[in-house]
Design a protein around this motif. Structure first.
Motif, PDB file in Angstrom:
ATOM      1  N   TYR A  28     -76.021  53.298 -34.982  1.00  0.00           N
ATOM      2  CA  TYR A  28     -76.205  53.755 -33.615  1.00  0.00           C
ATOM      3  C   TYR A  28     -77.641  52.894 -33.195  1.00  0.00           C
ATOM      4  O   TYR A  28     -77.607  52.589 -31.877  1.00  0.00           O
ATOM      5  CB  TYR A  28     -76.562  54.968 -33.714  1.00  0.00           C
ATOM      6  N   GLY A  29     -78.620  52.699 -34.055  1.00  0.00           N
ATOM      7  CA  GLY A  29     -79.769  52.068 -33.503  1.00  0.00           C
ATOM      8  C   GLY A  29     -79.632  50.491 -33.057  1.00  0.00           C
ATOM      9  O   GLY A  29     -79.961  49.877 -32.205  1.00  0.00           O
ATOM     10  N   GLN A  30     -78.612  50.193 -34.111  1.00  0.00           N
ATOM     11  CA  GLN A  30     -78.301  48.399 -33.625  1.00  0.00           C
ATOM     12  C   GLN A  30     -77.705  48.257 -32.302  1.00  0.00           C
ATOM     13  O   GLN A  30     -77.772  47.493 -31.632  1.00  0.00           O
ATOM     14  CB  GLN A  30     -77.511  48.130 -34.698  1.00  0.00           C
ATOM     15  N   GLN A  31     -76.708  49.256 -32.141  1.00  0.00           N
ATOM     16  CA  GLN A  31     -75.842  49.419 -30.782  1.00  0.00           C
ATOM     17  C   GLN A  31     -76.681  49.727 -29.589  1.00  0.00           C
ATOM     18  O   GLN A  31     -76.734  48.867 -28.576  1.00  0.00           O
ATOM     19  CB  GLN A  31     -74.856  50.159 -30.937  1.00  0.00           C
ATOM     20  N   LYS A  32     -77.799  50.464 -29.927  1.00  0.00           N
ATOM     21  CA  LYS A  32     -78.867  51.134 -28.945  1.00  0.00           C
ATOM     22  C   LYS A  32     -79.765  49.698 -28.550  1.00  0.00           C
ATOM     23  O   LYS A  32     -80.134  49.200 -27.391  1.00  0.00           O
ATOM     24  CB  LYS A  32     -79.685  51.891 -29.166  1.00  0.00           C
ATOM     25  N   ASN A  33     -80.225  48.903 -29.410  1.00  0.00           N
ATOM     26  CA  ASN A  33     -80.875  47.787 -29.495  1.00  0.00           C
ATOM     27  C   ASN A  33     -80.250  46.706 -28.522  1.00  0.00           C
ATOM     28  O   ASN A  33     -80.992  45.979 -27.542  1.00  0.00           O
ATOM     29  CB  ASN A  33     -81.411  47.052 -30.598  1.00  0.00           C
ATOM     30  N   GLU A  34     -79.158  46.511 -28.580  1.00  0.00           N
ATOM     31  CA  GLU A  34     -78.129  45.627 -28.165  1.00  0.00           C
ATOM     32  C   GLU A  34     -77.999  46.024 -26.472  1.00  0.00           C
ATOM     33  O   GLU A  34     -78.296  45.231 -25.602  1.00  0.00           O
ATOM     34  CB  GLU A  34     -76.647  45.532 -28.552  1.00  0.00           C
ATOM     35  N   ILE A  35     -77.998  47.222 -26.250  1.00  0.00           N
ATOM     36  CA  ILE A  35     -78.001  47.640 -25.087  1.00  0.00           C
ATOM     37  C   ILE A  35     -79.272  47.556 -24.151  1.00  0.00           C
ATOM     38  O   ILE A  35     -79.559  47.089 -23.074  1.00  0.00           O
ATOM     39  CB  ILE A  35     -77.563  49.350 -24.780  1.00  0.00           C
ATOM     40  N   ILE A  36     -80.462  47.974 -24.934  1.00  0.00           N
ATOM     41  CA  ILE A  36     -81.817  47.699 -24.519  1.00  0.00           C
ATOM     42  C   ILE A  36     -82.173  46.096 -24.159  1.00  0.00           C
ATOM     43  O   ILE A  36     -82.698  45.789 -23.016  1.00  0.00           O
ATOM     44  CB  ILE A  36     -82.688  48.036 -25.677  1.00  0.00           C
ATOM     45  N   ASN A  37     -81.660  45.136 -24.946  1.00  0.00           N
ATOM     46  CA  ASN A  37     -81.695  43.771 -24.613  1.00  0.00           C
ATOM     47  C   ASN A  37     -80.752  43.366 -23.178  1.00  0.00           C
ATOM     48  O   ASN A  37     -81.472  42.449 -22.449  1.00  0.00           O
ATOM     49  CB  ASN A  37     -81.137  42.946 -25.623  1.00  0.00           C
ATOM     50  N   GLN A  38     -79.774  44.001 -22.956  1.00  0.00           N
ATOM     51  CA  GLN A  38     -78.942  43.706 -21.976  1.00  0.00           C
ATOM     52  C   GLN A  38     -79.789  44.293 -20.598  1.00  0.00           C
ATOM     53  O   GLN A  38     -79.730  43.674 -19.606  1.00  0.00           O
ATOM     54  CB  GLN A  38     -77.703  44.468 -21.980  1.00  0.00           C
ATOM     55  N   ILE A  39     -80.463  45.495 -20.903  1.00  0.00           N
ATOM     56  CA  ILE A  39     -81.071  45.990 -19.561  1.00  0.00           C
ATOM     57  C   ILE A  39     -82.249  45.181 -19.311  1.00  0.00           C
ATOM     58  O   ILE A  39     -82.596  44.918 -18.266  1.00  0.00           O
ATOM     59  CB  ILE A  39     -81.603  47.544 -19.991  1.00  0.00           C
ATOM     60  N   LYS A  40     -82.909  44.750 -20.066  1.00  0.00           N
ATOM     61  CA  LYS A  40     -84.028  43.826 -20.189  1.00  0.00           C
ATOM     62  C   LYS A  40     -83.767  42.485 -19.534  1.00  0.00           C
ATOM     63  O   LYS A  40     -84.368  41.903 -18.769  1.00  0.00           O
ATOM     64  CB  LYS A  40     -84.671  43.529 -21.391  1.00  0.00           C
ATOM     65  N   ASP A 234     -90.738  51.060 -20.865  1.00  0.00           N
ATOM     66  CA  ASP A 234     -89.950  50.866 -22.179  1.00  0.00           C
ATOM     67  C   ASP A 234     -89.560  52.400 -22.441  1.00  0.00           C
ATOM     68  O   ASP A 234     -88.200  52.324 -22.871  1.00  0.00           O
ATOM     69  CB  ASP A 234     -90.934  50.619 -23.431  1.00  0.00           C
ATOM     70  N   ASP A 235     -90.326  53.490 -22.088  1.00  0.00           N
ATOM     71  CA  ASP A 235     -89.635  54.878 -22.275  1.00  0.00           C
ATOM     72  C   ASP A 235     -88.189  54.925 -21.347  1.00  0.00           C
ATOM     73  O   ASP A 235     -87.159  55.537 -21.781  1.00  0.00           O
ATOM     74  CB  ASP A 235     -90.682  55.739 -21.892  1.00  0.00           C
ATOM     75  N   ALA A 236     -88.386  54.348 -20.145  1.00  0.00           N
ATOM     76  CA  ALA A 236     -87.265  54.617 -19.311  1.00  0.00           C
ATOM     77  C   ALA A 236     -85.974  53.564 -19.838  1.00  0.00           C
ATOM     78  O   ALA A 236     -84.932  54.086 -19.718  1.00  0.00           O
ATOM     79  CB  ALA A 236     -87.478  54.048 -17.820  1.00  0.00           C
ATOM     80  N   ILE A 237     -86.329  52.563 -20.214  1.00  0.00           N
ATOM     81  CA  ILE A 237     -85.333  51.597 -20.532  1.00  0.00           C
ATOM     82  C   ILE A 237     -84.647  52.362 -22.000  1.00  0.00           C
ATOM     83  O   ILE A 237     -83.474  52.153 -21.936  1.00  0.00           O
ATOM     84  CB  ILE A 237     -85.634  50.388 -21.234  1.00  0.00           C
ATOM     85  N   GLU A 238     -85.426  53.080 -22.641  1.00  0.00           N
ATOM     86  CA  GLU A 238     -84.754  53.389 -23.749  1.00  0.00           C
ATOM     87  C   GLU A 238     -83.933  54.662 -23.620  1.00  0.00           C
ATOM     88  O   GLU A 238     -82.805  55.059 -24.191  1.00  0.00           O
ATOM     89  CB  GLU A 238     -85.790  54.107 -24.926  1.00  0.00           C
ATOM     90  N   LEU A 239     -84.485  55.382 -22.526  1.00  0.00           N
ATOM     91  CA  LEU A 239     -83.509  56.788 -22.150  1.00  0.00           C
ATOM     92  C   LEU A 239     -82.394  56.200 -21.420  1.00  0.00           C
ATOM     93  O   LEU A 239     -81.155  56.660 -21.846  1.00  0.00           O
ATOM     94  CB  LEU A 239     -84.491  57.594 -21.090  1.00  0.00           C
ATOM     95  N   VAL A 240     -82.349  55.254 -20.823  1.00  0.00           N
ATOM     96  CA  VAL A 240     -80.992  54.698 -19.979  1.00  0.00           C
ATOM     97  C   VAL A 240     -80.159  54.315 -21.015  1.00  0.00           C
ATOM     98  O   VAL A 240     -78.907  54.311 -21.026  1.00  0.00           O
ATOM     99  CB  VAL A 240     -81.203  53.685 -18.844  1.00  0.00           C
ATOM    100  N   ALA A 241     -80.583  53.263 -22.067  1.00  0.00           N
ATOM    101  CA  ALA A 241     -79.803  52.804 -23.067  1.00  0.00           C
ATOM    102  C   ALA A 241     -79.141  53.915 -23.925  1.00  0.00           C
ATOM    103  O   ALA A 241     -77.916  53.899 -24.349  1.00  0.00           O
ATOM    104  CB  ALA A 241     -80.678  52.018 -24.079  1.00  0.00           C
ATOM    105  N   SER A 242     -79.760  55.103 -24.252  1.00  0.00           N
ATOM    106  CA  SER A 242     -79.298  56.082 -24.843  1.00  0.00           C
ATOM    107  C   SER A 242     -78.004  56.804 -24.093  1.00  0.00           C
ATOM    108  O   SER A 242     -76.841  57.125 -24.424  1.00  0.00           O
ATOM    109  CB  SER A 242     -80.223  57.439 -25.231  1.00  0.00           C
ATOM    110  N   ALA A 243     -78.332  56.807 -22.787  1.00  0.00           N
ATOM    111  CA  ALA A 243     -77.235  57.430 -21.686  1.00  0.00           C
ATOM    112  C   ALA A 243     -75.969  56.385 -22.069  1.00  0.00           C
ATOM    113  O   ALA A 243     -74.758  57.194 -21.917  1.00  0.00           O
ATOM    114  CB  ALA A 243     -77.796  57.549 -20.422  1.00  0.00           C
ATOM    115  N   ILE A 244     -76.100  55.244 -21.902  1.00  0.00           N
ATOM    116  CA  ILE A 244     -74.939  54.281 -21.868  1.00  0.00           C
ATOM    117  C   ILE A 244     -74.413  54.370 -23.293  1.00  0.00           C
ATOM    118  O   ILE A 244     -72.994  54.479 -23.097  1.00  0.00           O
ATOM    119  CB  ILE A 244     -75.627  52.776 -21.420  1.00  0.00           C
ATOM    120  N   LEU A 245     -74.961  54.241 -24.197  1.00  0.00           N
ATOM    121  CA  LEU A 245     -74.469  54.252 -25.518  1.00  0.00           C
ATOM    122  C   LEU A 245     -73.871  55.681 -26.040  1.00  0.00           C
ATOM    123  O   LEU A 245     -72.593  55.720 -26.421  1.00  0.00           O
ATOM    124  CB  LEU A 245     -75.634  54.126 -26.600  1.00  0.00           C
ATOM    125  N   ASP A 246     -74.128  56.607 -25.236  1.00  0.00           N
ATOM    126  CA  ASP A 246     -73.573  58.144 -25.479  1.00  0.00           C
ATOM    127  C   ASP A 246     -72.544  58.476 -24.681  1.00  0.00           C
ATOM    128  O   ASP A 246     -71.548  58.958 -25.115  1.00  0.00           O
ATOM    129  CB  ASP A 246     -74.767  59.192 -25.196  1.00  0.00           C
TER     130      ASP A 246
END
Length: 283
Positions: A28-40, A234-246
């Protein structure tokens, strides 16, 4: 502090299911990191309400827009002036203190909006007159002062809310025109602040603004998020990444994009609570 929140990613530790659970969290963390990179990289447009600013993040670009104007801060300071009077007179009402409050009253009268400032100055001056006459600050005096302030506070709050709404909406329109992202690729994050208005007013305006977009047919609750304890983008990016992944995970495994939504989980919890109370004949 000796007690901290425990990490349950490896639970249950007593059997192999703990290893499987740990593996899930790792993947799950790996997938989330990919989305975080896409957001950035600019895959989505982030608009964050942070203190008195809207911060826009589009890839590497960050831009700040000031929301609260001088007028807003004047309105807030006017309301706070009555609290200053209260604390000043709470423990002492000598001549020097009363003279200082007289100076505050004159300052209040000189500010805009004139009508509200005049009302505020008048009721405060009446309080000071009663204190001078009685030589003390009585409970009755403070009770009358509080009652006189209630309608004035309501007007001040209404004016402040109207000013902030106008500033928020006009800024959102300018941001949308400038960055030209589809609403499906926009996320709005409200950071927690020292005052509840940061969460309540900004969240309501964001959701109403989303619902008014002609091309937007998606759930605005998904695109507007509250970041409890957030301090940086960074907190906002992580929150959005979780929302997209979930959302993707819920749609793929549970058949509904909303299955892991907090509101849905709350409904399940409420049903379980009702069942428990009913089964145990509790009130």
């Amino acid at each position: 502090m000796r007690h901290q929140i425990n990490n349950s990613n490896n639970e249950p530790t007593s059997n192999p299911l703990g290893n499987i659970n740990a593996r899930f969290h790792s993947l799950y963390g790996q997938q989330k990191n990919e989305i975080i990179n896409q957001i950035k990289q600019g895959d989505v447009l982030l608009v964050c309400r942070m203190d008195n600013r809207l911060i826009v993040k589009c890839g590497e670009t960050e831009e700040a827009f000031t929301i609260n104007t001088t007028r807003y801060h004047d309105l807030k300071a006017l309301s706070h002036s009555t609290l200053a009077v209260y604390y000043s007179l709470l423990n002492t009402w000598d001549k020097e203190t009363l003279k200082e409050v007289d100076g505050w009253i004159n300052e209040i009268r000189s500010h805009e909006p004139k009508e509200l400032s005049q009302e505020l100055a008048d009721v405060t001056a009446e309080l000071v007159t009663h204190v001078r006459t009685a030589g003390a600050l009585t409970h009755s005096d403070m009770s009358q002062y509080q009652q006189a302030l209630e309608p004035i506070y309501a007007k001040l709050m209404t004016q402040a809310a109207k000013d902030e709404i106008e500033s928020l909406v006009s800024t959102l329109n300018a941001i949308r025109e400038q960055y030209n992202y589809p609403s499906s690729k926009m996320f709005m994050i409200v950071f927690g602040g020292h005052q509840p208005r940061y969460k309540a007013l900004a969240s309501m305006v964001f959701k109403r603004w989303f619902s008014g977009l002609e091309e937007h047919t998606l759930n605005s609750d998904y695109h507007v998020r509250y970041c409890e304890g957030g301090e940086s983008l960074d907190d906002a990016i992580e929150l959005v990444a979780s929302a997209i992944l979930d959302k993707d995970l819920a749609k793929s495994t549970l058949g509904s994009a909303l299955a892991l939504n907090r509101d849905v989980l709350s409904l399940v919890a409420q049903r379980a609570i009702d069942d428990y109370w009913r089964q145990h004949n509790l009130r």
